[in-house]
Design an enzyme around this catalytic site. Sequence first.
Site, PDB file in Angstrom:
ATOM      1  N   HIS A 158      15.903  18.249  29.168  1.00 41.15           N
ATOM      2  CA  HIS A 158      14.470  17.949  29.065  1.00 41.15           C
ATOM      3  C   HIS A 158      13.758  18.826  28.036  1.00 41.15           C
ATOM      4  O   HIS A 158      12.548  18.680  27.830  1.00 41.15           O
ATOM      5  CB  HIS A 158      13.785  18.105  30.421  1.00 41.15           C
ATOM      6  CG  HIS A 158      14.255  17.134  31.460  1.00 41.15           C
ATOM      7  ND1 HIS A 158      14.284  15.778  31.258  1.00 41.15           N
ATOM      8  CD2 HIS A 158      14.730  17.340  32.725  1.00 41.15           C
ATOM      9  CE1 HIS A 158      14.745  15.175  32.345  1.00 41.15           C
ATOM     10  NE2 HIS A 158      15.034  16.103  33.241  1.00 41.15           N
ATOM     11  N   ASP A 193      22.842  11.966  33.601  1.00 41.79           N
ATOM     12  CA  ASP A 193      21.965  12.587  34.596  1.00 41.79           C
ATOM     13  C   ASP A 193      21.057  11.525  35.220  1.00 41.79           C
ATOM     14  O   ASP A 193      20.773  10.488  34.614  1.00 41.79           O
ATOM     15  CB  ASP A 193      21.119  13.658  33.894  1.00 41.79           C
ATOM     16  CG  ASP A 193      20.356  14.548  34.850  1.00 41.79           C
ATOM     17  OD1 ASP A 193      20.873  15.636  35.172  1.00 41.79           O
ATOM     18  OD2 ASP A 193      19.243  14.177  35.265  1.00 41.79           O
ATOM     19  N   HIS A 195      17.923  11.705  35.590  1.00 46.02           N
ATOM     20  CA  HIS A 195      16.693  11.626  34.799  1.00 46.02           C
ATOM     21  C   HIS A 195      17.012  11.415  33.320  1.00 46.02           C
ATOM     22  O   HIS A 195      18.006  11.922  32.816  1.00 46.02           O
ATOM     23  CB  HIS A 195      15.877  12.916  34.952  1.00 46.02           C
ATOM     24  CG  HIS A 195      15.549  13.263  36.374  1.00 46.02           C
ATOM     25  ND1 HIS A 195      16.319  14.137  37.108  1.00 46.02           N
ATOM     26  CD2 HIS A 195      14.545  12.849  37.177  1.00 46.02           C
ATOM     27  CE1 HIS A 195      15.797  14.253  38.322  1.00 46.02           C
ATOM     28  NE2 HIS A 195      14.724  13.484  38.392  1.00 46.02           N
ATOM     29  N   ASP A 282      22.971  14.646  39.780  1.00 45.42           N
ATOM     30  CA  ASP A 282      21.856  14.258  40.644  1.00 45.42           C
ATOM     31  C   ASP A 282      21.698  12.749  40.785  1.00 45.42           C
ATOM     32  O   ASP A 282      20.810  12.280  41.511  1.00 45.42           O
ATOM     33  CB  ASP A 282      20.555  14.893  40.177  1.00 45.42           C
ATOM     34  CG  ASP A 282      20.342  14.827  38.677  1.00 45.42           C
ATOM     35  OD1 ASP A 282      21.212  14.290  37.958  1.00 45.42           O
ATOM     36  OD2 ASP A 282      19.305  15.319  38.206  1.00 45.42           O
TER      37      ASP A 282
END
Length: 345
Positions: A158, A193, A195, A282
């Site tokens: 990120h 991931d 996200h 995740d």
Amino acid sequence: MKAYFADEQRRHDPRSFLSSGAPKPNPEVPARVDRLLAGAIAAGCAVERPGSYGLGPIAAIHTPEYVDFLQRIFERWQRIDGASAEVIPNIHPIARGGSYPASAVGQAGYHMADTSCPISEHTFESACWSAWTATAAAEAVEAGAASAYALCRPPGHHAFADVAGGFCFFNNSGIAAQRLRRSAERVAILDVDLHHGNGTQGVFYRRGDVLTVSIHADPERFYPFFWGYADERGEGAGLGCNFNLPLARKSGDDVFLEALAAAIRRIEAFAPGALVVALGLDAFEGDPFGGLSVSTPGFARIGEAIAAMRLPTVVVQEGGYLCDELSDNLTSFLTGFGGSHRTRG
């Protein structure tokens, strides 16, 4: 598979973050390291300590303004009367022009996308060692290893060139890809991931030498909200070199693997000389964020499918938060990847 980790990565110990306006314990905690290490060792990895590479690999993709900010902001923050124990922004510009604030508070807003990446005394040190871990794994692959695993903590996908966010400070996957560019004309980054890897996308969005591919929960109602849509294809020299595959919430193994097949086709069409896997665990059905529903055996299938490309590969740890199966999920992926990689050369 070779694996890399430095104990200094434990020192970053964030206390809280805001979720839907409420303070909650920060899930990106040092205890993740113990579970991930156990998972890597169970998969047969021999864990080595990376060396210190200085700021060179970091500065290859991050701006000097941002690196200086992360290096000095905690000390500066402590001089503010009544400041919080951790650096947490309370202002975010809706646009950033040519001006740059001198204030520590203003710079925190300028360089931090959200409140989920508080900066404390050891954050910069831990983030550097996380980046150097990715660098060491990339160098091992450059030197001839078929693959290497970088246990990077804090994570990185990120983080933009000059912005922290989503528990991330330095973009470890991007740093690994940039390092691999020394010996590979083209490099692909595959982000699995939960996200979207918005920082990685941002770093390479206008470049044609690094393909960025991300499979993730649909951001329409999920972090990072503003990036990760299918129509984001890159710009300029990078047009066509960014590929997003957003999935409906709670999508399981079969849906994820169908998207992965599309991702692999795109990577093979790019013909990279090396691959970086931004490995988030995740997407697991029992992860605290609860966005997708990949099973523990599903991670082995993901690893097998990626390994079938037979590319020199750096696996960089991204998300995957505290749950009973975190170690097992890493073991499953690495075992699936390693077993498939061995049988295919």
